[in-house]
Scaffold this motif. Structure first.
Motif, PDB file in Angstrom:
ATOM      1  N   SER A 136      17.929  23.445   1.122  1.00 17.13           N
ATOM      2  CA  SER A 136      17.079  22.608   1.942  1.00 17.13           C
ATOM      3  C   SER A 136      16.996  21.194   1.571  1.00 17.13           C
ATOM      4  CB  SER A 136      15.421  23.158   1.623  1.00 17.13           C
ATOM      5  OG  SER A 136      15.287  24.466   2.330  1.00 17.13           O
ATOM      6  N   LEU A 139      19.556  19.534   3.873  1.00 18.97           N
ATOM      7  CA  LEU A 139      19.036  19.517   5.050  1.00 18.97           C
ATOM      8  C   LEU A 139      18.037  18.211   5.104  1.00 18.97           C
ATOM      9  CD1 LEU A 139      18.046  23.074   5.918  1.00 18.97           C
ATOM     10  CD2 LEU A 139      19.984  21.874   6.843  1.00 18.97           C
ATOM     11  N   LEU A 140      17.423  18.066   4.107  1.00 17.93           N
ATOM     12  CA  LEU A 140      16.218  16.999   3.865  1.00 17.93           C
ATOM     13  C   LEU A 140      17.194  15.583   3.923  1.00 17.93           C
ATOM     14  CD1 LEU A 140      13.360  18.612   1.918  1.00 17.93           C
ATOM     15  CD2 LEU A 140      13.427  18.039   4.116  1.00 17.93           C
ATOM     16  N   THR A 156       4.767  22.217   1.641  1.00 24.15           N
ATOM     17  CA  THR A 156       4.487  22.760   2.877  1.00 24.15           C
ATOM     18  C   THR A 156       3.478  21.836   3.633  1.00 24.15           C
ATOM     19  OG1 THR A 156       2.872  24.292   1.546  1.00 24.15           O
ATOM     20  CG2 THR A 156       5.282  24.976   2.096  1.00 24.15           C
ATOM     21  N   ALA A 159       4.922  19.236   5.900  1.00 21.83           N
ATOM     22  CA  ALA A 159       5.928  19.622   6.903  1.00 21.83           C
ATOM     23  C   ALA A 159       5.103  20.286   8.060  1.00 21.83           C
ATOM     24  CB  ALA A 159       6.898  20.489   6.387  1.00 21.83           C
ATOM     25  N   PHE A 161       6.157  22.241  10.896  1.00 23.70           N
ATOM     26  CA  PHE A 161       7.272  23.014  11.432  1.00 23.70           C
ATOM     27  C   PHE A 161       7.182  23.118  13.127  1.00 23.70           C
ATOM     28  CE2 PHE A 161       7.759  24.699   6.998  1.00 23.70           C
ATOM     29  CZ  PHE A 161       8.731  23.919   6.778  1.00 23.70           C
ATOM     30  N   LEU A 192      16.181  22.706  12.952  1.00 23.69           N
ATOM     31  CA  LEU A 192      16.023  22.209  11.666  1.00 23.69           C
ATOM     32  C   LEU A 192      14.753  22.607  11.127  1.00 23.69           C
ATOM     33  CD1 LEU A 192      16.684  20.733   8.906  1.00 23.69           C
ATOM     34  CD2 LEU A 192      15.927  18.460   9.900  1.00 23.69           C
ATOM     35  N   SER A 193      13.750  22.649  11.902  1.00 26.13           N
ATOM     36  CA  SER A 193      12.499  23.183  11.514  1.00 26.13           C
ATOM     37  C   SER A 193      12.492  24.636  11.079  1.00 26.13           C
ATOM     38  CB  SER A 193      11.391  22.960  12.693  1.00 26.13           C
ATOM     39  OG  SER A 193      10.850  21.491  12.796  1.00 26.13           O
ATOM     40  N   LEU A 196      14.314  25.211   7.691  1.00 25.37           N
ATOM     41  CA  LEU A 196      13.332  25.090   6.650  1.00 25.37           C
ATOM     42  C   LEU A 196      12.258  25.975   6.507  1.00 25.37           C
ATOM     43  CD1 LEU A 196      13.066  21.139   7.114  1.00 25.37           C
ATOM     44  CD2 LEU A 196      14.200  22.132   5.330  1.00 25.37           C
ATOM     45  N   SER A 199      13.531  29.102   4.853  1.00 28.52           N
ATOM     46  CA  SER A 199      13.891  28.724   3.455  1.00 28.52           C
ATOM     47  C   SER A 199      12.387  28.818   2.744  1.00 28.52           C
ATOM     48  CB  SER A 199      14.181  27.528   3.204  1.00 28.52           C
ATOM     49  OG  SER A 199      14.640  27.214   1.778  1.00 28.52           O
ATOM     50  N   LEU A 208       9.573  22.574  -0.341  1.00 32.30           N
ATOM     51  CA  LEU A 208      10.567  22.914   0.453  1.00 32.30           C
ATOM     52  C   LEU A 208      11.943  23.029  -0.367  1.00 32.30           C
ATOM     53  CD1 LEU A 208       8.538  22.211   2.321  1.00 32.30           C
ATOM     54  CD2 LEU A 208      10.743  21.039   3.874  1.00 32.30           C
TER      55      LEU A 208
END
Length: 322
Positions: A136, A139-140, A156, A159, A161, A192-193, A196, A199, A208
């Protein structure tokens, strides 16, 4: 006579003594900022520690930066010099010396290296090679432009999502972000949401980015993983990828993110906002070379005016001969 009074007792102060006093006042800043200052001061003390502030001349400063240039990267030399200039400026303000030995003539000059931008294939190769619980972070960094200390601090609650928005609120370990601009929400695509969110479900952590037990990790864990994975990818020619440079680090994923935005045709103001830079000047200084060459666009704009003129003349001539 200069008309500037210097207390004789204070005039004997050495660089070492001033560094200690200066740090007392500087210690109210963020812990990471103070740590960086201590690193710079260590180099300054090594050269000028026992020397009186009043004894340092511009020629001494130029000779010192030349010595540093033979040992350190240009960016490090410039950063160390800027700290020394700050130290001397504050000494003037405090009435310890009448004038700073630092000026534009003593500055080593600010380097403007062009950041290395990984290819999309390289980024996904990094993602695949990372330990699953740390992926993750890639990705970020690559698709949201987060800095290392920001990526490992996203929890969390930061984010959303469902809406596709990440709103950074702090950086590791639990410190304020670099600036207010750093709190700007970051829109992310649904793919991407979903990755993540998956994960988070798999590793069951509040952050994350976690270790294999769902516990938070520090920036050094991600950077260590990056060094390990970078070496693996570079040493494996069967992947058919251009080797990543030795100095490639997590922050370089942020450069990749910037390159995606620019390649998509986003204007400088939008790129600045997405990267959460305080000003567009910062964005241009780092990424200005990535924007399309405007020379041909300018020629085309002027050529269009000539084309319109030619069309007008042809229409007029046709009307006259009709």
């Amino acid at each position: 006579m200069t008309g500037t009074y210097i207390d004789p007792a204070r005039a004997k102060m050495t660089v070492d003594q001033w560094c200690d006093e200066w740090l007392e006042g500087y210690g109210t800043r963020r812990a990471s900022t103070v740590r960086k200052a201590r690193v710079d001061l260590k180099r300054i003390r090594a050269k000028f520690g026992p020397v009186r502030l009043s004894a340092i001349r511009p020629s001494h400063v130029r000779a010192w930066t030349a010595e540093l240039s033979a040992l350190l990267a240009p960016s490090t030399v410039y950063a160390t010099y800027r700290r020394f200039a700050q130290l001397m400026s504050d000494a003037v303000h405090d009435g310890l010396i009448p004038k700073s030995p630092c000026s534009r003539k003593t500055s080593p000059g600010q380097p403007k290296p062009r950041p290395y931008v990984a290819t999309t294939a390289q980024v996904w190769a990094l993602y695949d090679a990372f330990s699953p619980w740390l992926r993750s972070a890639v990705l970020l960094g690559a698709f949201a432009g987060l800095r290392t200390a920001e990526a490992v601090a996203v929890d969390t609650r930061d984010a959303d999502f469902a809406s596709g928005v990440i709103t950074p609120s702090k950086q590791y370990p639990d410190e304020p972000l670099k600036s207010e601009t750093s709190k700007t929400p970051i829109p992310i695509p649904s793919d991407l949401s979903l990755m993540l969110a998956a994960s988070v479900r798999e590793w069951c952590g509040e952050k994350l980015v976690t270790d294999m037990f769902g516990k938070p990790v520090g920036p050094w864990v991600v950077e260590r993983e990056m060094r390990k994975v970078r070496a693996v990818i570079t040493a494996d020619p069967s992947r058919g990828l251009e080797p990543l440079p030795e100095g490639f680090r997590f922050h370089d994923l942020r450069h990749y993110y910037a390159s995606l935005l620019i390649a998509a045709g986003l204007d400088i103001k939008t790129v600045q906002t997405r990267l959460r830079h305080a000003s567009a000047t910062t964005t241009l200084n780092i990424y200005g070379h990535m924007f399309p060459d405007k020379d041909e666009s300018a020629r085309a704009a002027v050529a269009a005016a000539f084309g319109a003129r030619a069309d007008s003349l042809r229409t007029q001539q046709a009307a006259e001969t009709a």
